[in-house]
Scaffold this motif. Structure first.
Motif, PDB file in Angstrom:
ATOM      1  N   UNK A 214      12.747  10.675 -38.333  1.00 14.12           N
ATOM      2  CA  UNK A 214      13.569   9.644 -37.684  1.00 14.12           C
ATOM      3  C   UNK A 214      13.256   9.496 -36.196  1.00 14.12           C
ATOM      4  N   UNK A 215      12.274  10.270 -35.697  1.00 11.57           N
ATOM      5  CA  UNK A 215      11.840  10.111 -34.317  1.00 11.57           C
ATOM      6  C   UNK A 215      12.643  10.875 -33.289  1.00 11.57           C
ATOM      7  N   UNK A 220      16.851  16.981 -28.741  1.00 11.68           N
ATOM      8  CA  UNK A 220      17.981  16.334 -29.404  1.00 11.68           C
ATOM      9  C   UNK A 220      18.436  17.109 -30.636  1.00 11.68           C
ATOM     10  N   UNK A 221      17.509  17.812 -31.262  1.00 16.84           N
ATOM     11  CA  UNK A 221      17.818  18.504 -32.509  1.00 16.84           C
ATOM     12  C   UNK A 221      18.816  19.636 -32.322  1.00 16.84           C
ATOM     13  N   UNK A 222      18.807  20.271 -31.171  1.00 16.01           N
ATOM     14  CA  UNK A 222      19.644  21.454 -30.991  1.00 16.01           C
ATOM     15  C   UNK A 222      21.127  21.101 -30.904  1.00 16.01           C
ATOM     16  N   UNK A 223      21.446  19.808 -30.965  1.00 16.00           N
ATOM     17  CA  UNK A 223      22.840  19.383 -31.025  1.00 16.00           C
ATOM     18  C   UNK A 223      23.061  18.330 -32.115  1.00 16.00           C
ATOM     19  N   UNK A 224      22.127  18.211 -33.034  1.00 19.77           N
ATOM     20  CA  UNK A 224      22.183  17.146 -34.033  1.00 19.77           C
ATOM     21  C   UNK A 224      23.367  17.309 -34.989  1.00 19.77           C
ATOM     22  N   UNK A 236      26.500  25.882 -32.374  1.00 20.11           N
ATOM     23  CA  UNK A 236      25.976  26.989 -33.167  1.00 20.11           C
ATOM     24  C   UNK A 236      24.515  26.815 -33.567  1.00 20.11           C
ATOM     25  N   UNK A 237      23.962  25.643 -33.333  1.00 18.82           N
ATOM     26  CA  UNK A 237      22.610  25.360 -33.807  1.00 18.82           C
ATOM     27  C   UNK A 237      21.588  26.254 -33.123  1.00 18.82           C
ATOM     28  N   UNK A 238      21.708  26.415 -31.825  1.00 20.11           N
ATOM     29  CA  UNK A 238      20.756  27.252 -31.096  1.00 20.11           C
ATOM     30  C   UNK A 238      20.800  28.683 -31.629  1.00 20.11           C
TER      31      UNK A 238
END
Length: 267
Positions: A214-215, A220-224, A236-238
């Motif tokens: 999705x680009x 950005x992923x660490x809070x998706x 909690x992602x990190x």
């Protein structure tokens, strides 16, 4: 506001759950997630197949052991839109890359659940909003009425649901709760209670692959929001990525705004 690139636009349409304009569909009203059939079909394929290859397994070779031609056709009709079943689709290719890396049945079930949700905006939204809260506090009762209320409250952002009959909405709610049990996120035949999912590499990596399709940038992923499907809140992602790094399930390092994220087997 940053203008969306053509690649990002195409990518978010390939990943329905990440497309804010994607409508809700009532496909679950006809049948549940059909995870058992999906599992059998994948076992029958020694490699990722194009759509016609999977279709042949269901209709011609009858790997699902259906009693009639009409039941085989119905199975294919229901499985195809749920799970894509086409090696030429980037999201299914990403799923297959993680499916073959799964080390347990529970990890496979979670990975299949993520594929279903990524390809169905309604499943994704229920999972990241309603079910997310109940998984976090597991074990918690998970009721058909809760899902039905969620669908009824979605009328404003998703006016397409206004045309669904009361029976259709209830059928979707019933099939959704049954499906969640099949994926190992709930227990109970009649009265269901949630089960918080364990942390596995494959479903997390699949979500990362989907975000990249999705680009989305690694930062950005660490809070998706989509990680809520696995009961992971943004803060909690990190920690989850760091734990998977410790387990050698992926490579993750973050310093300030610089994120290094490698998941292996990149497509």
């Amino acid at each position: 506001m940053r203008k969306e690139s053509a690649r990002q636009s195409n990518g978010r349409h390939l990943v329905v759950a990440l497309n804010p304009r994607a409508p809700y569909f009532s496909r679950l009203s006809a049948a549940s997630a059909l995870y058992t059939d999906f599992r059998i079909l994948l076992d029958a394929a020694s490699q990722p197949l194009k759509s016609n290859g999977f279709r042949e397994l269901v209709l011609e070779r009858n790997v699902l052991s259906k009693p009639s031609t009409s039941s085989r056709r119905k199975a294919w009709k229901e499985l195809k839109p749920r799970y894509l079943l086409d090696s030429e689709h980037p999201l299914f290719a990403a799923f297959w890359a993680e499916w073959i890396r799964c080390q347990s049945e529970a990890e496979k079930a979670q990975t299949a659940y993520c594929l279903l949700a990524l390809n169905d905006r309604l499943v994704a939204d229920i999972g990241s909003e309603l079910l997310f809260q109940l998984l976090r506090r597991a074990p918690q009762p998970f009721r058909v009425e809760d899902v039905l209320a969620f669908i009824n409250n979605a009328k404003a952002p998703h006016p397409e649901t206004a045309s669904w009959s009361t029976n259709t909405k209830r059928a979707v709610a019933q099939k959704y709760t049954a499906s969640i049990r099949d994926f190992g996120l709930a227990r109970g035949a009649v009265n269901k209670t949630t089960v918080r999912p364990a942390l596995y590499g494959a479903p997390v990596r699949l979500l990362i692959r989907a975000l990249r399709i999705a680009g989305r940038k690694d930062l950005e992923m660490v809070q998706a929001h989509i990680f809520r499907l696995l009961a992971l809140d943004s803060h909690e992602i990190i920690g989850a990525l760091s734990e998977l790094n410790r387990q050698d399930e992926l490579r993750f390092r973050m310093q300030g705004d610089v994120v290094e994220l490698e998941i292996g087997g990149e497509l």
